[in-house]
Design a protein around this motif. Structure first.
Motif, PDB file in Angstrom:
ATOM      1  N   LYS A  28      11.402  -8.489   5.754  1.00  0.00           N
ATOM      2  CA  LYS A  28      11.180  -7.045   5.585  1.00  0.00           C
ATOM      3  C   LYS A  28       9.760  -6.644   5.992  1.00  0.00           C
ATOM      4  O   LYS A  28       9.561  -5.666   6.714  1.00  0.00           O
ATOM      5  N   LYS A  56      -1.451   3.856   3.082  1.00  0.00           N
ATOM      6  CA  LYS A  56      -1.976   2.531   3.454  1.00  0.00           C
ATOM      7  C   LYS A  56      -3.505   2.561   3.349  1.00  0.00           C
ATOM      8  O   LYS A  56      -4.134   3.543   3.751  1.00  0.00           O
ATOM      9  N   PRO A  89       2.467   4.894   6.958  1.00  0.00           N
ATOM     10  CA  PRO A  89       2.360   5.747   5.767  1.00  0.00           C
ATOM     11  C   PRO A  89       0.902   6.104   5.473  1.00  0.00           C
ATOM     12  O   PRO A  89      -0.004   5.288   5.688  1.00  0.00           O
ATOM     13  N   GLU A 122       8.656  -4.385   9.438  1.00  0.00           N
ATOM     14  CA  GLU A 122       7.906  -3.123   9.308  1.00  0.00           C
ATOM     15  C   GLU A 122       6.673  -3.072  10.200  1.00  0.00           C
ATOM     16  O   GLU A 122       6.056  -2.014  10.329  1.00  0.00           O
ATOM     17  N   THR A 171      10.780  -1.990  -3.111  1.00  0.00           N
ATOM     18  CA  THR A 171      11.842  -2.434  -2.187  1.00  0.00           C
ATOM     19  C   THR A 171      11.512  -3.802  -1.585  1.00  0.00           C
ATOM     20  O   THR A 171      12.340  -4.399  -0.911  1.00  0.00           O
ATOM     21  N   LEU A 172      10.297  -4.282  -1.830  1.00  0.00           N
ATOM     22  CA  LEU A 172       9.846  -5.522  -1.183  1.00  0.00           C
ATOM     23  C   LEU A 172      10.258  -6.751  -1.997  1.00  0.00           C
ATOM     24  O   LEU A 172       9.440  -7.442  -2.589  1.00  0.00           O
ATOM     25  N   GLY A 202       3.248  -5.630   0.985  1.00  0.00           N
ATOM     26  CA  GLY A 202       3.858  -5.184   2.231  1.00  0.00           C
ATOM     27  C   GLY A 202       2.908  -5.064   3.404  1.00  0.00           C
ATOM     28  O   GLY A 202       3.286  -4.563   4.458  1.00  0.00           O
ATOM     29  N   ALA A 238       6.866   3.116  -5.032  1.00  0.00           N
ATOM     30  CA  ALA A 238       8.298   3.261  -4.696  1.00  0.00           C
ATOM     31  C   ALA A 238       8.650   2.341  -3.523  1.00  0.00           C
ATOM     32  O   ALA A 238       9.691   1.687  -3.514  1.00  0.00           O
ATOM     33  N   HIS A 239       7.757   2.276  -2.552  1.00  0.00           N
ATOM     34  CA  HIS A 239       8.017   1.398  -1.410  1.00  0.00           C
ATOM     35  C   HIS A 239       7.878  -0.070  -1.804  1.00  0.00           C
ATOM     36  O   HIS A 239       8.703  -0.907  -1.427  1.00  0.00           O
ATOM     37  N   TRP A 240       6.847  -0.363  -2.571  1.00  0.00           N
ATOM     38  CA  TRP A 240       6.593  -1.762  -2.952  1.00  0.00           C
ATOM     39  C   TRP A 240       7.783  -2.347  -3.721  1.00  0.00           C
ATOM     40  O   TRP A 240       8.062  -3.540  -3.624  1.00  0.00           O
ATOM     41  N   ALA A 285       4.197   7.040  -4.191  1.00  0.00           N
ATOM     42  CA  ALA A 285       4.901   6.722  -2.940  1.00  0.00           C
ATOM     43  C   ALA A 285       4.753   5.242  -2.607  1.00  0.00           C
ATOM     44  O   ALA A 285       5.718   4.579  -2.178  1.00  0.00           O
ATOM     45  N   ALA A 286       3.554   4.734  -2.832  1.00  0.00           N
ATOM     46  CA  ALA A 286       3.307   3.327  -2.522  1.00  0.00           C
ATOM     47  C   ALA A 286       4.160   2.423  -3.418  1.00  0.00           C
ATOM     48  O   ALA A 286       4.850   1.525  -2.927  1.00  0.00           O
TER      49      ALA A 286
END
Lengths: 195, 465
Positions: free
Chosen positions: B8, A191, A188, B12, B264-265, B121, B260-262, B257-258
């Motif tokens: 997870k 990062k 991504p 990744e 899920t962790l 993550g 939103a992903h975090w 975006a970050a």
């Protein structure tokens, strides 16, 4: 890295558990910028004690260290492995190794063989009643022999293969450079980067 | 089936897997310092290799730097050579370096989070075992040796066998005056120094959720002290609030975006761990070590144990050796143990909240007459923040020494060392023989216990004042 198949050398009984990396080599000895010359710092605090095993002439030329459980706990310093190697050790046997120490050993070419605690006790008894006795460590068959003692030791398959072949880890990984590049393309954008 | 947080993050980062081979894991951030990197850069030079991703690499000077006169050339020529070597390597290979004197210099595990480079993550490695600190953000972070440092420099990856997972669920709330340091020391005493071996440990439960990011870092920091591969905590609003607006945090749409992903962790409800431990936080009390490994500890209100109390022969023998080294007699109340030096600092307890807590206890008190208190901020930023809040004045007025940033007396590599036989109460992470100086005797303690001990001269908690 030098290939390792089989080694026979003087066994050194180190009747201590939880030998941490600060005891293997204290921090003040970590200032060198080379991979050599660390033997002076090996077990530095104990070397002044005339009763310490390596100070007894029969064991001074030791190359197989037989230690108590939880050997190499603490710091990630690979200097602990180098100090043992610089001194002349080729193998360390213990019932339990700290993860980072075991990993560092595999990378640097020191065999860290895991054996049952009962075998350690037998080896200690044998080496103490026969000072200077030799121990043979066979990486191919994963066996350790000394006197009448014959036992298996554990080392993970991948590390064993690399040690037997004397392979450079980085060279192996660079063989997969395309896979790394492909992975990087999918990272991504958010990062973090340092520059 | 569901997956744990650790699985997870691991999944990744797998670049490739092969039969009978460890996974090849991508590394998001590689932190570097002067002690474990020179031989790695030499290896690159010898093989004609470069640093694959200097933009994912950060260097600072921490282990071997003085905390006095840091604006002058380093007095010890061997230390100077090592620091100069890092500077030359960073220059030659294009690695960002925060050297002594720079505003971002400090202990590598304090610098990463405060810059916002440590994020959920991620995979983070450093040639230092306390890299586990960064797990507090929901990252897989672990210490590596110099050969692995070289491997990451050259390839930005590491071959790694997948560890097992363990949950440490801490229910309830920590009592007033009891910190996450007491909690992790209690846990290590229960499990022993090998209790976490082979596991990535996830700390969870109400007591963990209630901790600040800095408190969480203290717990994850000491994961290595019970042998764990890494320790981590699922990110939550506390995590996001800490990272937001840090210099290297994602901005704008990237932030959304970050996050939103975090989110899920987290460990899935139907995921299973290979092992589980449950602790009740409400039963934790101020905890101190009496021996020479971090598992040899008791509540402050207890006494030095007798070796005969240990059923296991190895533990009994280790206790005998430890008492001899520590100069302690079984049965002595821990509160009667007289201390010469108190050290507040390190990657375990050298952040701003630690200094605030220490100052709040020291304010209006004096350090005991024959006791020395050394306060060493984890980074220059921490030092500046403390000075902006006037904490330095509190320390100095109490009779403490207020120093520059670095690892300092945690590992006795720079001039900050205990003399042979000298006894310390230390907020650091290791009480190994000689760790803080040859012949030095270390008791690991929390920040409140350190501050109260400095005032009374014997192991104490603020309740004793």
């Amino acid at each position: 890295m030098e290939k390792f198949t089989r080694h026979t050398g003087v066994g050194v009984p180190l009747r201590r558990s939880n030998v941490d990396t600060d005891q293997i080599i204290p921090a003040v000895y970590l200032k060198r910028v080379t991979r050599t010359g660390f033997e002076d710092g090996l077990f530095a605090a104990w070397r002044n004690d005339p009763d310490f095993v390596l100070n007894k002439p029969e064991y001074a030329a030791g190359s197989v260290l037989v230690a108590g459980p939880d050997f190499g706990t603490g710091s990630s310093r690979e200097h602990a492995v180098w100090a043992l190697q610089n001194y002349g050790f080729k193998v360390v046997l213990s019932a339990r190794f700290a993860d980072i120490f075991r990993g560092n050993s595999g990378k640097a070419g020191l065999v860290a063989g895991q054996v049952d605690e009962s075998i350690i006790e037998q080896l200690w008894a044998h080496l103490e009643s026969n000072p200077g006795a030799e121990v043979t460590v066979d990486l191919e068959t994963r066996t350790v022999t000394a006197g009448d003692i014959e036992a298996d030791f554990a080392i993970d398959d991948y590390t064993r293969w690399r040690l037997l072949e004397g392979l450079d880890d980085i060279g192996i990984t660079l063989g997969h450079a395309d896979a790394i590049t492909e992975f990087e393309a999918g990272r991504p954008a958010w990062k973090p980067v340092t520059q | 089936m569901g997956r744990t947080l650790a699985e997870k993050v691991w999944d990744e980062h797998v670049v490739r897997e092969g039969d009978g081979e460890p996974s090849l894991l991508y590394i998001d951030l590689h932190l570097i310092h002067e002690v474990t990197s020179p031989q790695a850069f030499d290896g690159l030079r010898l093989a004609g290799r470069t640093v694959r991703r200097p933009d994912l690499t950060l260097a600072t000077e921490d282990h071997n730097v003085p905390t006095l006169d840091w604006d002058k050339p380093i007095a010890d020529p061997v230390s100077k050579t090592q620091v100069d070597t890092l500077r030359r390597n960073a220059e030659e290979f294009g690695v960002r370096l925060h050297p002594l004197g720079d505003v971002e210099q400090g202990i590598v595990h304090v610098v990463g989070p405060q810059l916002g480079l440590t994020q959920p993550g991620m995979t983070i490695v450093c040639g230092d075992s306390h890299t586990s600190t960064h797990g507090a953000f929901g990252a897989i972070a672990f210490g590596i040796g110099t050969s692995e440092v070289e491997h990451v420099l050259a390839t930005q990856t590491l071959p790694q066998a997948k560890p097992k997972t363990m949950a440490v669920t801490v229910t309830g709330s920590l009592p007033e005056g009891v910190t996450s340091k007491d909690l992790i020391l209690t846990l290590i005493a229960k499990t022993g120094t090998g209790g976490g071996q082979g596991y990535i440990v996830e700390y969870r439960g109400d007591a963990i959720r209630e901790l600040s990011m800095e408190g969480r870092m203290t717990i994850c920091n000491m994961s290595i002290e019970w042998g764990a591969k890494a320790g981590l905590i699922a990110p939550d609003e506390t995590t996001f609030a800490y990272i937001k607006d840090k210099p290297e945090a994602p901005q704008g749409a990237d932030w959304d975006a970050a996050v939103a992903h975090w989110r899920t962790l987290v460990t899935d409800d139907d995921a299973t761990y290979d092992a589980e431990i449950v602790l009740d936080a409400s039963e934790v009390t101020p905890f101190v070590t009496w021996g020479t490994n971090p598992g040899q500890g008791v509540p402050l209100g207890a006494a030095v144990p007798a070796p005969t109390e240990f059923a296991d022969a190895d533990e009994r023998f280790a206790a005998e050796k430890a008492l001899e080294y520590m100069g302690l007699t079984a049965g002595t109340p821990m509160r009667d143990v007289k201390v010469d030096t108190v050290f507040v600092g390190s990657c375990t307890n050298g952040r701003i909240e630690d200094l605030r807590l220490a100052a709040s206890i020291l304010e209006g008190h004096q350090v005991a007459a024959d006791t020395r208190l050394l306060v060493v901020p984890g980074s220059v930023r921490v030092r500046m923040q403390a000075e902006a809040e006037g904490l330095d004045k509190v320390f100095i007025e109490a009779g403490a020494e207020w120093r520059g940033a670095g690892c300092s007396m945690c590992l006795g590599m720079n001039p900050d060392q205990l003399a042979p036989g000298e006894r310390s109460a230390s907020t650091s992470n290791r009480n190994f023989e000689g760790r803080q100086g040859k012949g030095g005797r270390t008791h690991l303690v929390s920040v409140p216990v350190a501050a109260a001990t400095a005032i009374r001269g014997t192991l104490s908690s603020p309740a004793d004042l």
